[in-house]
Design a protein around this motif. Structure first.
Motif, short mmCIF file in Angstrom:
data_model
loop_
_atom_site.label_atom_id
_atom_site.label_comp_id
_atom_site.label_asym_id
_atom_site.label_seq_id
_atom_site.Cartn_x
_atom_site.Cartn_y
_atom_site.Cartn_z
N ILE A 32 37.90 9.28 83.27
CA ILE A 32 37.20 9.23 84.56
C ILE A 32 35.68 9.39 84.41
N ASN A 33 35.24 10.39 83.66
CA ASN A 33 33.80 10.62 83.56
C ASN A 33 33.06 9.40 83.04
N LEU A 34 31.92 9.11 83.67
CA LEU A 34 31.13 7.93 83.30
C LEU A 34 30.31 8.19 82.04
N ASN B 106 30.39 14.26 91.09
CA ASN B 106 31.25 14.03 89.93
C ASN B 106 32.57 14.80 90.05
N ARG B 109 34.70 12.94 92.37
CA ARG B 109 35.19 11.74 91.67
C ARG B 109 36.36 12.11 90.74
N GLY B 113 39.89 10.54 91.29
CA GLY B 113 40.39 9.79 90.14
C GLY B 113 41.70 10.34 89.61
N TYR B 140 36.45 6.17 95.49
CA TYR B 140 36.25 6.29 94.04
C TYR B 140 35.17 5.32 93.56
N THR B 141 35.23 4.09 94.05
CA THR B 141 34.27 3.07 93.64
C THR B 141 32.86 3.41 94.12
N THR B 144 31.60 6.12 91.93
CA THR B 144 31.26 5.59 90.61
C THR B 144 29.84 5.02 90.63
N GLU B 145 29.55 4.25 91.68
CA GLU B 145 28.22 3.65 91.80
C GLU B 145 27.15 4.72 91.93
N GLY B 148 26.71 6.97 88.82
CA GLY B 148 26.05 6.15 87.80
C GLY B 148 24.56 6.01 88.07
#
Lengths: 96, 157
Positions: A32-34, B106, B109, B113, B140-141, B144-145, B148
């Motif tokens: 999961i972690n980016l 996070n 997420r 996730g 979730y998406t 993620t964006e 990031g």
């Protein structure tokens, strides 16, 4: 990233663990972690330059884990707590 | 409105976000705090992911770590969630607020996730097609964006 240097270890007094074996902090891969986030955390927590933080992140990602720090038990415990604070999957152990 | 995160001169970030997404983030931050404080959820996979065992093979070390660090870790996550709720509508985040956003978003997420059983090879697009997972996959998406973008814009020094 499989063995930790033993020369920087500080004296480890009065504990019932093997005193000559240093402790290490391991970060484990998770789905999961980016990658960008993990790299950022390594830079922020350990003060590593971007390139070193990225290399560690790749080690975690491709090898499943990486040793990210080592030293006396208390310091490793504090590192694991900080990494958990960032949501990374970290453990500590003696480097046997 | 397209999400946009840029570095600010003070080490924080400037952040452009859809108002509906801001509202959602504040609500998710509240839910995260509720989850952390929910005794019924203590054995849930989501909480296990937020507070993983500190030792791979020594339950005593894990227990000792939990006794030593557990409350401070829970407090830190509550505190980050409180900052996200308080600054959900901000267009500028200080370095400290940026840090709180990154940690809290996070964490959310990780929870979403984990509930979606995300693995390395999970096709998130496919989760959009299932009414049971569609909403969580959208959240979730979006996270993620955002995580990031924050990781690229925030100054790690």
């Amino acid at each position: 990233m499989t063995s930790a240097p033993t020369t920087t270890r500080e004296p480890d007094l009065g504990r019932d663990v093997e005193p000559d074996v240093p402790w290490i902090v391991i970060v484990w891969n998770d789905p999961i972690n980016l990658m960008t986030y993990v790299t950022w955390v390594f830079q922020k927590l350990f003060g590593y330059p971007r390139a070193k933080a990225e290399q560690l992140m790749w080690d975690v990602h491709t090898k499943g884990k990486a040793v990210v720090a080592n030293g006396p038990k208390e310091r490793c415990e504090a590192h694991v707590a900080a990494l958990h604070g960032y949501g990374l999957w970290a453990t500590f152990q003696q480097d046997r | 409105m397209r999400t946009k995160v840029t570095s600010a001169g003070d080490g924080g970030v400037d952040i452009k976000l859809d108002p509906a997404l801001r509202e959602l983030l504040a609500s998710l931050a509240s839910q995260l705090t509720d989850l952390i404080d929910d005794p019924e959820a203590a054995d849930s996979p989501a909480l296990a992911r937020l507070f993983p065992p500190a030792s791979m093979d020594d339950p005593l070390e894990t227990l000792g770590f939990e006794q030593l660090m557990g409350e401070a870790l829970r407090a830190g996550k509550r505190e980050s969630a409180a900052v996200v709720r308080a600054t959900a509508n901000a267009t500028h985040l200080s370095p400290e607020e940026t840090l709180a956003w990154m940690r809290c978003l996070n964490d959310i997420r990780l929870v979403v996730g984990t509930r979606l059983s995300i693995e390395e090879d999970t096709d998130v697009e496919a989760l959009f097609q299932d009414p049971l997972t569609e909403q969580a996959a959208l959240i979730y998406t979006a996270l993620t964006e955002l995580v990031g973008m924050l990781s690229l814009a925030a100054d790690p020094r």
